[in-house]
Design a protein around this motif. Structure first.
Motif, PDB file in Angstrom:
ATOM      1  N   THR A  14      16.672 -40.158 -14.600  1.00 42.23           N
ATOM      2  CA  THR A  14      17.546 -39.946 -13.442  1.00 42.23           C
ATOM      3  C   THR A  14      16.778 -39.790 -12.133  1.00 42.23           C
ATOM      4  OG1 THR A  14      17.578 -37.582 -13.995  1.00 42.23           O
ATOM      5  CG2 THR A  14      19.417 -38.935 -14.782  1.00 42.23           C
ATOM      6  N   LYS A  15      15.483 -39.635 -12.197  1.00 41.21           N
ATOM      7  CA  LYS A  15      14.698 -39.508 -10.967  1.00 41.21           C
ATOM      8  C   LYS A  15      14.765 -40.759 -10.114  1.00 41.21           C
ATOM      9  CE  LYS A  15      10.172 -38.042  -9.250  1.00 41.21           C
ATOM     10  NZ  LYS A  15       8.801 -37.597  -9.623  1.00 41.21           N
ATOM     11  N   PRO A  16      14.654 -41.995 -10.685  1.00 41.98           N
ATOM     12  CA  PRO A  16      14.824 -43.187  -9.838  1.00 41.98           C
ATOM     13  C   PRO A  16      16.215 -43.330  -9.238  1.00 41.98           C
ATOM     14  CG  PRO A  16      13.713 -43.750 -11.895  1.00 41.98           C
ATOM     15  CD  PRO A  16      14.225 -42.358 -12.049  1.00 41.98           C
ATOM     16  N   LEU A  17      17.201 -42.626  -9.782  1.00 37.31           N
ATOM     17  CA  LEU A  17      18.559 -42.669  -9.245  1.00 37.31           C
ATOM     18  C   LEU A  17      18.776 -41.657  -8.136  1.00 37.31           C
ATOM     19  CD1 LEU A  17      20.555 -42.992 -12.609  1.00 37.31           C
ATOM     20  CD2 LEU A  17      19.753 -44.809 -11.087  1.00 37.31           C
ATOM     21  N   GLU A  44      19.529 -31.073 -10.109  1.00 39.34           N
ATOM     22  CA  GLU A  44      20.759 -31.831 -10.320  1.00 39.34           C
ATOM     23  C   GLU A  44      20.768 -32.498 -11.693  1.00 39.34           C
ATOM     24  OE1 GLU A  44      21.728 -33.140  -5.697  1.00 39.34           O
ATOM     25  OE2 GLU A  44      20.505 -34.437  -6.973  1.00 39.34           O
ATOM     26  N   SER A  45      19.621 -33.029 -12.105  1.00 42.63           N
ATOM     27  CA  SER A  45      19.539 -33.646 -13.434  1.00 42.63           C
ATOM     28  C   SER A  45      19.796 -32.624 -14.528  1.00 42.63           C
ATOM     29  CB  SER A  45      18.167 -34.295 -13.620  1.00 42.63           C
ATOM     30  OG  SER A  45      17.947 -35.313 -12.664  1.00 42.63           O
ATOM     31  N   ASP A  46      19.285 -31.417 -14.341  1.00 39.91           N
ATOM     32  CA  ASP A  46      19.511 -30.375 -15.349  1.00 39.91           C
ATOM     33  C   ASP A  46      20.990 -30.021 -15.442  1.00 39.91           C
ATOM     34  OD1 ASP A  46      16.814 -30.430 -15.712  1.00 39.91           O
ATOM     35  OD2 ASP A  46      16.409 -28.496 -14.770  1.00 39.91           O
ATOM     36  N   ARG A  47      21.671 -29.930 -14.308  1.00 40.27           N
ATOM     37  CA  ARG A  47      23.094 -29.597 -14.332  1.00 40.27           C
ATOM     38  C   ARG A  47      23.896 -30.685 -15.013  1.00 40.27           C
ATOM     39  NH1 ARG A  47      26.097 -26.597  -9.597  1.00 40.27           N
ATOM     40  NH2 ARG A  47      27.435 -26.393 -11.417  1.00 40.27           N
ATOM     41  N   ILE A  48      23.546 -31.940 -14.754  1.00 40.40           N
ATOM     42  CA  ILE A  48      24.237 -33.041 -15.425  1.00 40.40           C
ATOM     43  C   ILE A  48      23.979 -32.989 -16.927  1.00 40.40           C
ATOM     44  CG2 ILE A  48      24.394 -35.550 -15.603  1.00 40.40           C
ATOM     45  CD1 ILE A  48      23.612 -35.691 -12.651  1.00 40.40           C
ATOM     46  N   PHE A  49      22.728 -32.731 -17.311  1.00 36.58           N
ATOM     47  CA  PHE A  49      22.383 -32.685 -18.732  1.00 36.58           C
ATOM     48  C   PHE A  49      23.159 -31.579 -19.439  1.00 36.58           C
ATOM     49  CE2 PHE A  49      19.906 -31.482 -22.404  1.00 36.58           C
ATOM     50  CZ  PHE A  49      19.452 -32.688 -22.917  1.00 36.58           C
ATOM     51  N   PHE A  50      23.183 -30.401 -18.874  1.00 35.76           N
ATOM     52  CA  PHE A  50      23.892 -29.284 -19.506  1.00 35.76           C
ATOM     53  C   PHE A  50      25.407 -29.504 -19.517  1.00 35.76           C
ATOM     54  CE2 PHE A  50      20.114 -26.674 -17.937  1.00 35.76           C
ATOM     55  CZ  PHE A  50      19.444 -26.828 -19.144  1.00 35.76           C
ATOM     56  N   SER A  51      25.914 -30.267 -18.536  1.00 36.80           N
ATOM     57  CA  SER A  51      27.343 -30.580 -18.525  1.00 36.80           C
ATOM     58  C   SER A  51      27.706 -31.574 -19.615  1.00 36.80           C
ATOM     59  CB  SER A  51      27.752 -31.123 -17.156  1.00 36.80           C
ATOM     60  OG  SER A  51      27.555 -30.157 -16.138  1.00 36.80           O
ATOM     61  N   LEU A  52      26.796 -32.490 -19.909  1.00 35.28           N
ATOM     62  CA  LEU A  52      27.050 -33.462 -20.963  1.00 35.28           C
ATOM     63  C   LEU A  52      26.797 -32.892 -22.347  1.00 35.28           C
ATOM     64  CD1 LEU A  52      25.473 -36.668 -19.362  1.00 35.28           C
ATOM     65  CD2 LEU A  52      27.897 -36.103 -19.579  1.00 35.28           C
ATOM     66  N   ARG A  69      29.202 -38.701  -9.420  1.00 34.42           N
ATOM     67  CA  ARG A  69      28.135 -39.506  -8.809  1.00 34.42           C
ATOM     68  C   ARG A  69      27.274 -40.175  -9.869  1.00 34.42           C
ATOM     69  NH1 ARG A  69      23.235 -36.471  -5.837  1.00 34.42           N
ATOM     70  NH2 ARG A  69      21.743 -38.209  -5.707  1.00 34.42           N
ATOM     71  N   PHE A  70      26.923 -39.438 -10.924  1.00 34.66           N
ATOM     72  CA  PHE A  70      26.119 -40.017 -12.000  1.00 34.66           C
ATOM     73  C   PHE A  70      26.885 -41.106 -12.735  1.00 34.66           C
ATOM     74  CE2 PHE A  70      24.824 -39.767 -16.555  1.00 34.66           C
ATOM     75  CZ  PHE A  70      23.572 -40.342 -16.417  1.00 34.66           C
ATOM     76  N   ARG A  71      28.173 -40.914 -12.930  1.00 38.00           N
ATOM     77  CA  ARG A  71      28.998 -41.917 -13.600  1.00 38.00           C
ATOM     78  C   ARG A  71      29.026 -43.219 -12.811  1.00 38.00           C
ATOM     79  NH1 ARG A  71      34.330 -43.673 -13.298  1.00 38.00           N
ATOM     80  NH2 ARG A  71      35.291 -44.248 -15.306  1.00 38.00           N
ATOM     81  N   THR A  72      29.183 -43.115 -11.488  1.00 39.79           N
ATOM     82  CA  THR A  72      29.204 -44.310 -10.649  1.00 39.79           C
ATOM     83  C   THR A  72      27.880 -45.053 -10.726  1.00 39.79           C
ATOM     84  OG1 THR A  72      30.784 -43.253  -9.144  1.00 39.79           O
ATOM     85  CG2 THR A  72      29.565 -45.146  -8.306  1.00 39.79           C
ATOM     86  N   MET A  73      26.772 -44.335 -10.669  1.00 43.62           N
ATOM     87  CA  MET A  73      25.462 -44.980 -10.723  1.00 43.62           C
ATOM     88  C   MET A  73      25.182 -45.558 -12.105  1.00 43.62           C
ATOM     89  SD  MET A  73      23.003 -42.513  -8.451  1.00 43.62           S
ATOM     90  CE  MET A  73      23.221 -42.412  -6.678  1.00 43.62           C
ATOM     91  N   LEU A  74      25.656 -44.884 -13.147  1.00 47.14           N
ATOM     92  CA  LEU A  74      25.446 -45.397 -14.496  1.00 47.14           C
ATOM     93  C   LEU A  74      26.152 -46.728 -14.695  1.00 47.14           C
ATOM     94  CD1 LEU A  74      24.423 -45.018 -17.419  1.00 47.14           C
ATOM     95  CD2 LEU A  74      26.504 -43.694 -17.871  1.00 47.14           C
ATOM     96  N   TRP A  97      31.870 -40.284 -23.366  1.00 49.10           N
ATOM     97  CA  TRP A  97      32.844 -39.308 -22.858  1.00 49.10           C
ATOM     98  C   TRP A  97      32.864 -39.313 -21.336  1.00 49.10           C
ATOM     99  CZ3 TRP A  97      31.906 -35.239 -19.551  1.00 49.10           C
ATOM    100  CH2 TRP A  97      32.988 -34.389 -19.324  1.00 49.10           C
ATOM    101  N   LEU A  98      31.688 -39.392 -20.722  1.00 53.30           N
ATOM    102  CA  LEU A  98      31.617 -39.382 -19.265  1.00 53.30           C
ATOM    103  C   LEU A  98      32.353 -40.571 -18.663  1.00 53.30           C
ATOM    104  CD1 LEU A  98      30.428 -38.238 -16.614  1.00 53.30           C
ATOM    105  CD2 LEU A  98      28.413 -39.663 -17.036  1.00 53.30           C
ATOM    106  N   VAL A  99      32.217 -41.741 -19.255  1.00 51.93           N
ATOM    107  CA  VAL A  99      32.798 -42.948 -18.678  1.00 51.93           C
ATOM    108  C   VAL A  99      34.289 -43.061 -18.974  1.00 51.93           C
ATOM    109  CG1 VAL A  99      32.761 -45.477 -18.800  1.00 51.93           C
ATOM    110  CG2 VAL A  99      30.613 -44.188 -18.661  1.00 51.93           C
TER     111      VAL A  99
END
Length: 299
Positions: free
Chosen positions: A172-175, A181-189, A128-133, A214-216
């Motif tokens: 990521t809050k405006p997204l 959820e932002s913390d999980r994405i951050f720790f995953s990256l 989901r974050f990749r699509t929005m990015l 890497w994400l993209v």
């Protein structure tokens, strides 16, 4: 008693699955049959065992997240074998539970495990974050610097060459991402984060442009994003954001089907659900239909 209860709620489960699929009926990028099958699987599959939940917590405490552990140990591999899972268990002092964990992770008995099976929630958040990015406006490309510029814009950062956790939460809050959820994405990256039993990693580093790159570019090689996002087969021939968009030819819609006698039969362009199973093919699976009842597209 359990069998009787399952019979009583069977009609309600079928109705809920059909309603969930109808939500995506008008979406061009989502296959309704996949959505219906996903709803059926979520409502009928057993919950994760306490051992599997404990294993995932230990992985997150040791390496920051399951995605970070995958990146560190297995790189861009799409699937891992039993020996790989056993090596993780050995590192976590859970070697005696390796076989039991493998049986639950490899529920389909395919002989391998994907990152989605290891941590489905994190994979969905990253997709989901990749699509929005990629949807954010940018004057650059999809290299590391261009992706970082997409996310930050003109915002002044605390870190000159990267994003710390506070900056990432604000961006990521405006997204429409919640803080958890932002913390999980951050720790995953952040593939270098190592927890020490506390709520925060002890060596938390910023997210750099190479992590977004890497994400993209590499995350789609690690995970089957078409399956995660429920995209139609004709829309996922090339998921590379760098490729030149090709003119797509919309497939003709199937003819309107008559009243269905079998509640689990759904006619779609490429997929269907019959008796609770995901089936491929273009012809109808309802009983009583011979050559005259076949779809005109199959002739």
């Amino acid at each position: 008693a359990f069998f009787s209860a399952r019979q009583r709620v069977e009609d309600h489960v079928r109705t809920a699955c059909r309603c969930f699929a109808d939500i995506f009926a008008g979406a061009e990028a989502v296959e309704p049959a996949c959505a219906e099958y996903l709803a059926l699987s979520a409502l009928t599959s057993p919950q994760d065992s306490h051992l599997l939940r404990l294993f995932r917590r230990h992985v997150a405490r040791r390496w920051g997240s399951a995605v970070a552990a995958w990146r560190r140990h297995f790189g861009s591999a799409q699937r891992i074998q039993f020996e790989d899972v056993r090596s993780l268990c050995n590192a976590l002092k859970m070697e005696s539970h390796a076989s039991e964990l493998w049986q639950e992770l490899d529920a389909g008995r395919s002989g391998s495990v994907s990152l989605f099976e290891l941590d489905p929630e994190a994979v969905c958040l990253l997709a989901r974050f990749r699509t929005m990015l990629l949807a954010l406006p940018s004057r650059g490309g999809t290299d590391g610097a261009g992706l970082l510029e997409r996310l930050t814009g003109n915002r002044k950062l605390l870190q000159v060459d990267g994003l710390d956790l506070k900056d990432f939460r604000a961006l990521t809050k405006p997204l429409k991402f919640e803080q958890g959820e932002s913390d999980r994405i951050f720790f995953s990256l952040d593939d270098s984060a190592v927890r020490a039993g506390g709520p925060e990693p002890i060596d938390l580093r910023p997210i750099y442009d190479r992590d977004l790159q890497w994400l993209v570019h590499k995350f789609r090689k690690t995970c089957n994003l078409a399956a995660v996002t429920l995209e139609r087969p004709q829309d996922v021939a090339d998921m590379s954001p760098c490729s030149t968009p090709r003119a797509s030819v919309a497939a003709p819609l199937p003819p309107a089907a008559p009243e269905r006698s079998e509640p689990w039969s759904r006619s779609t362009s490429s997929l269907s659900i019959v008796d609770g199973r995901l089936s491929t093919g273009r012809s109808s699976n309802r009983p009583g239909l011979g050559a005259a009842g076949a779809s005109p597209r199959s002739s």
